[in-house]
Design a protein around this motif. Sequence first.
Motif, PDB file in Angstrom:
ATOM      1  N   LEU A  21      64.123 125.950 183.943  1.00 47.21           N
ATOM      2  CA  LEU A  21      63.048 125.472 184.786  1.00 47.21           C
ATOM      3  C   LEU A  21      62.544 126.552 185.726  1.00 47.21           C
ATOM      4  CD1 LEU A  21      64.756 122.129 185.843  1.00 47.21           C
ATOM      5  CD2 LEU A  21      63.284 122.518 183.873  1.00 47.21           C
ATOM      6  N   ILE A  22      61.315 126.344 186.213  1.00 49.67           N
ATOM      7  CA  ILE A  22      60.739 127.222 187.221  1.00 49.67           C
ATOM      8  C   ILE A  22      60.669 126.432 188.516  1.00 49.67           C
ATOM      9  CG2 ILE A  22      58.716 128.562 187.879  1.00 49.67           C
ATOM     10  CD1 ILE A  22      58.018 128.753 184.920  1.00 49.67           C
ATOM     11  N   HIS A  23      61.471 126.780 189.508  1.00 52.71           N
ATOM     12  CA  HIS A  23      61.506 126.034 190.756  1.00 52.71           C
ATOM     13  C   HIS A  23      60.320 126.400 191.632  1.00 52.71           C
ATOM     14  CE1 HIS A  23      65.541 124.274 190.232  1.00 52.71           C
ATOM     15  NE2 HIS A  23      65.738 125.348 189.498  1.00 52.71           N
ATOM     16  N   GLN A  69      65.260 114.859 199.185  1.00 57.87           N
ATOM     17  CA  GLN A  69      66.344 115.003 198.207  1.00 57.87           C
ATOM     18  C   GLN A  69      65.888 115.330 196.787  1.00 57.87           C
ATOM     19  OE1 GLN A  69      69.574 112.105 198.370  1.00 57.87           O
ATOM     20  NE2 GLN A  69      68.800 111.337 200.328  1.00 57.87           N
ATOM     21  N   LYS A  70      64.628 115.127 196.474  1.00 61.04           N
ATOM     22  CA  LYS A  70      64.174 115.373 195.103  1.00 61.04           C
ATOM     23  C   LYS A  70      64.100 116.870 194.810  1.00 61.04           C
ATOM     24  CE  LYS A  70      59.239 115.096 196.309  1.00 61.04           C
ATOM     25  NZ  LYS A  70      58.861 116.486 196.060  1.00 61.04           N
ATOM     26  N   VAL A  71      64.048 117.178 193.523  1.00 66.09           N
ATOM     27  CA  VAL A  71      63.906 118.564 193.069  1.00 66.09           C
ATOM     28  C   VAL A  71      62.637 118.650 192.232  1.00 66.09           C
ATOM     29  CG1 VAL A  71      64.924 120.427 191.718  1.00 66.09           C
ATOM     30  CG2 VAL A  71      66.403 118.887 193.029  1.00 66.09           C
ATOM     31  N   SER A  72      61.768 119.594 192.548  1.00 68.33           N
ATOM     32  CA  SER A  72      60.515 119.756 191.815  1.00 68.33           C
ATOM     33  C   SER A  72      60.586 120.971 190.905  1.00 68.33           C
ATOM     34  CB  SER A  72      59.342 119.910 192.789  1.00 68.33           C
ATOM     35  OG  SER A  72      59.194 118.743 193.572  1.00 68.33           O
ATOM     36  N   ILE A 103      56.029 112.363 187.220  1.00 67.16           N
ATOM     37  CA  ILE A 103      55.092 113.423 186.841  1.00 67.16           C
ATOM     38  C   ILE A 103      54.080 113.636 187.959  1.00 67.16           C
ATOM     39  CG2 ILE A 103      53.412 114.193 185.129  1.00 67.16           C
ATOM     40  CD1 ILE A 103      54.744 112.275 183.136  1.00 67.16           C
ATOM     41  N   ASN A 104      54.081 114.844 188.503  1.00 65.58           N
ATOM     42  CA  ASN A 104      53.130 115.187 189.559  1.00 65.58           C
ATOM     43  C   ASN A 104      51.802 115.646 188.964  1.00 65.58           C
ATOM     44  OD1 ASN A 104      52.129 117.719 191.499  1.00 65.58           O
ATOM     45  ND2 ASN A 104      52.695 115.857 192.608  1.00 65.58           N
ATOM     46  N   SER A 105      51.870 116.446 187.909  1.00 64.41           N
ATOM     47  CA  SER A 105      50.667 116.879 187.195  1.00 64.41           C
ATOM     48  C   SER A 105      51.064 117.299 185.790  1.00 64.41           C
ATOM     49  CB  SER A 105      49.984 118.046 187.921  1.00 64.41           C
ATOM     50  OG  SER A 105      50.828 119.187 187.941  1.00 64.41           O
TER      51      SER A 105
END
Length: 240
Positions: free
Chosen positions: A6-8, A39-42, A64-66
């Motif tokens: 993933l790309i943080h 607490q969430k991870v994006s 899903i944000n985008s």
Amino acid sequence: MVSKNLIHEGSPVCQTCAQKNSSVFCKAKVEYLSEITGQKVSNTFKKGQTIFNEGSYPFGVFCINSGKVKLTHLGDDGKEQIIRLLKGGDIIGYRALLSGERYSATAVALEDTHICFIPKELFIHILKNDAALTFEMMKLLADELHKTELKMTHLAQKPVRERLAEILLFIEETYGFEEDGITLNVRLSREEIANLVGTATESTIRLLSEFKRDNMVELDGKKIKIINQKKLAKTANLQD
């Protein structure tokens, strides 16, 4: 397993998220939205990257944000079957989490997609304490069941030509058009469209050519333009 490649990036704030009003969190209490933000991870999943795999255990839910996501299930014959298309504001992975089962599908990004991961313990805690969010989840599950029942009925009763026309309209309803107002705002292969319809890729290619000949669509590689929506709806045999 859940993808780790993933790309943080910086996490969007839930209270001001552009997708808030179109998600199940639209009526969640502000205090719980603040907890989620903390607490969430994006992460950003690149096009074609797996978000989670069928058969793995859930450790939370994904919002899903985008971007765009497909859910696929592997059939007994080893072929991939697309069971859902998702967009910004949609939540995935909740059914397996709530039932305590493994994922029954694999989630894959159709384009670069930004997703927020909410840990299981936090999500369950909020569901137990926020009646409004719980009600929104109940509505979501009921809607999913309704769509599944309709799909089963159509697969059993509708000919392939009608199903393809309906799927094209469903894709438009889900992702909309590009700025020209006629090009579907997603790129799906002929095989992926065939999976949605429940037919062979060859049949989909042939029928799309017929739709083009009948002046319902225009085709340009993976780009599909709907030029006569009313005629397509009539072909799908949809009720007004």
